[in-house]
Design an enzyme around this catalytic site. Structure first.
Site, mmCIF file in Angstrom:
data_model
loop_
_atom_site.group_PDB
_atom_site.id
_atom_site.type_symbol
_atom_site.label_atom_id
_atom_site.label_comp_id
_atom_site.label_asym_id
_atom_site.label_seq_id
_atom_site.Cartn_x
_atom_site.Cartn_y
_atom_site.Cartn_z
ATOM 1 N N SER A 178 -18.278 35.357 -2.004
ATOM 2 C CA SER A 178 -19.661 34.633 -2.026
ATOM 3 C C SER A 178 -19.473 33.282 -3.023
ATOM 4 O O SER A 178 -18.350 32.612 -2.554
ATOM 5 C CB SER A 178 -20.444 34.789 -1.813
ATOM 6 O OG SER A 178 -21.589 34.841 -1.254
ATOM 7 N N ASP A 343 -21.148 41.039 8.255
ATOM 8 C CA ASP A 343 -21.505 39.927 7.106
ATOM 9 C C ASP A 343 -22.434 38.639 8.358
ATOM 10 O O ASP A 343 -21.322 38.582 8.858
ATOM 11 C CB ASP A 343 -20.652 39.210 6.233
ATOM 12 C CG ASP A 343 -21.080 37.978 5.596
ATOM 13 O OD1 ASP A 343 -21.976 37.780 5.475
ATOM 14 O OD2 ASP A 343 -20.027 37.815 4.776
ATOM 15 N N HIS A 373 -23.243 41.031 3.889
ATOM 16 C CA HIS A 373 -22.323 40.242 3.078
ATOM 17 C C HIS A 373 -22.885 40.982 1.865
ATOM 18 O O HIS A 373 -21.594 40.834 1.056
ATOM 19 C CB HIS A 373 -23.407 39.018 3.432
ATOM 20 C CG HIS A 373 -23.018 37.897 1.619
ATOM 21 N ND1 HIS A 373 -21.339 37.399 2.204
ATOM 22 C CD2 HIS A 373 -22.790 37.445 0.935
ATOM 23 C CE1 HIS A 373 -21.639 36.550 1.028
ATOM 24 N NE2 HIS A 373 -22.634 36.407 -0.099
#
Length: 392
Positions: A178, A343, A373
């Site tokens: 991320s 995701d 995610h």
């Protein structure tokens, strides 16, 4: 730059969450238990992409393992938006939560700290010991709303200075997911000679319109809280900070972190136990979001949330480098790119774009998970197998 060890300081008077009202900020502050943190102080102001200069910067970080005599075993681990330097180990004084990648990093684990020297910094602009909005300026006044705009490149520039202070010329491996993946990619593009191998999880080459839109809603929620006060709220008493806006931002974000199928399977249309949604009560999924909102308000800082979210908005690996394709060609390290099949924040096409552009990335690795995610944090066995591809 100087590096110093933790020093004894006063203890907080109660555990996190003991007070009925959340603190004005959940940031680590001088006088709180230091835990495993160490600090590195920059020798001069940090020049930012905006043209501003940030004085008095220090970086909080943690390490595990021992560096090899030739410095060849250093691994850099980079955290996501609300993470911190506490990658591995239990919760305790100074660390309100256990290590966020504890199943991946430690003795005998995929990143084996009996073999590797692991360094995990708290990101510039963060709130767990590194300079950010909750920190004090050199004149002793809180930065608050005057904290300058940061980019991912600014954050990596601070991490480069940390590596220099630690005497690490080249990382054997840089990994992150991320927001941490954004910084890992920036390391590999901006400093390819210093990255030996690269693991990118659940991240894009650039933040796109949908991600910018989600971010806008979250930042707007915080700034519309009457207790935001232009970002100058840090010295208010319990309940005096913008915890309502921060909580709303977290609710919005958490919906992007998990998958629709998982939420349906866990909660469906069920009411929260003992509540009636037709008479002022909540659905179970609403209670779940409220729980995560409350937790974040007690361990994070609203100002940092805004600064870091806007830094993520700045992420565009091709900016000023001739575009995305030209930038990705700069990566010289063997690279594993991983995406999560469920995701919806950074879906698989984002990672396919990275694989197509990075010379050392042979194919996309797909993490299979119902968790969306957040799977890059939760599916440690699958992530561990990917680490093994790079570390042998």
């Amino acid at each position: 730059m100087t590096v110093r060890a933790p020093r004894p300081v006063r203890q907080r008077t109660g555990p996190v969450g003991a007070d009925p009202l959340p603190p004005a900020t959940g940031a680590w502050q001088e006088g709180d238990p230091v835990g495993r943190r160490r600090w590195a102080a920059l020798p001069g102001p940090l020049a930012l992409e905006s043209g501003a200069a940030l004085p008095g910067v220090r970086i909080a970080y943690e390490t595990w393992g021992q560096p090899a005599p030739d410095g060849s075993n250093a691994v850099l681990v980079l955290h996501a938006l609300t993470g911190d330097s506490h990658v591995s180990g239990p919760a305790g004084p100074g660390h309100p939560t256990a290590g966020w990648w504890d199943g991946l990093i430690g003795p005998g684990r995929a990143v084996d700290t009996d073999r590797w020297f692991v360094v995990a910094p708290n990101v510039l602009g963060g709130c767990q010991g590194t300079t950010g909005p909750s920190s004090r300026r050199p004149d002793g006044v809180r930065w608050g709303g005057s904290f300058p705009h940061l980019t991912v490149r600014d954050q990596v520039a601070a991490e480069v200075a940390l590596a220099d202070a630690l005497g690490i010329e080249r990382w054997a491996l840089v990994l992150g997911g991320s927001m941490g993946g954004m910084r890992a990619l920036e390391w590999a593009v901006g400093h390819p000679e210093r990255v030996g191998a690269l693991l990118l999880a659940a991240c894009p080459a650039a933040s796109g319109a949908e991600q910018l839109g989600w971010a806008h809603a979250q930042v707007a929620a915080i700034r519309s809280d009457p207790r935001w006060r232009g970002g100058d709220y840090h010295d208010a008493g319990p309940g005096g900070g913008p915890h309502a806006g921060l909580g709303t931002a977290r609710r919005i974000a958490h919906l992007t972190y998990r998958s629709p199928d998982e939420l349906d399977a866990r909660f469906g249309r069920a009411a929260q136990r003992g509540e009636d949604p037709w008479h002022g009560g909540r659905y179970a999924v609403g209670s779940y979001l409220d729980h995560h909102a409350g937790k974040l308000a007690r361990r994070f800082d609203a100002g940092s949330y805004v600064v870091l979210t806007e830094a993520m908005n700045s992420h565009d690996i091709g900016r000023g480098r001739g575009g995305t394709a030209a930038a990705l060609r700069r990566v010289g390290a063997p690279t594993v790119v991983a995406g999560v099949d469920s995701d919806r924040l950074y879906p698989l096409p984002e990672q396919r774009r990275l694989v197509a552009g990075i010379p050392g990335a042979d194919r996309l690795r797909v993490v299979e998970s119902p968790y969306g995610h957040d799977a890059f944090l939760l599916e440690v066995e699958q992530l561990g197998a990917l680490v093994a591809e790079l570390t042998g």
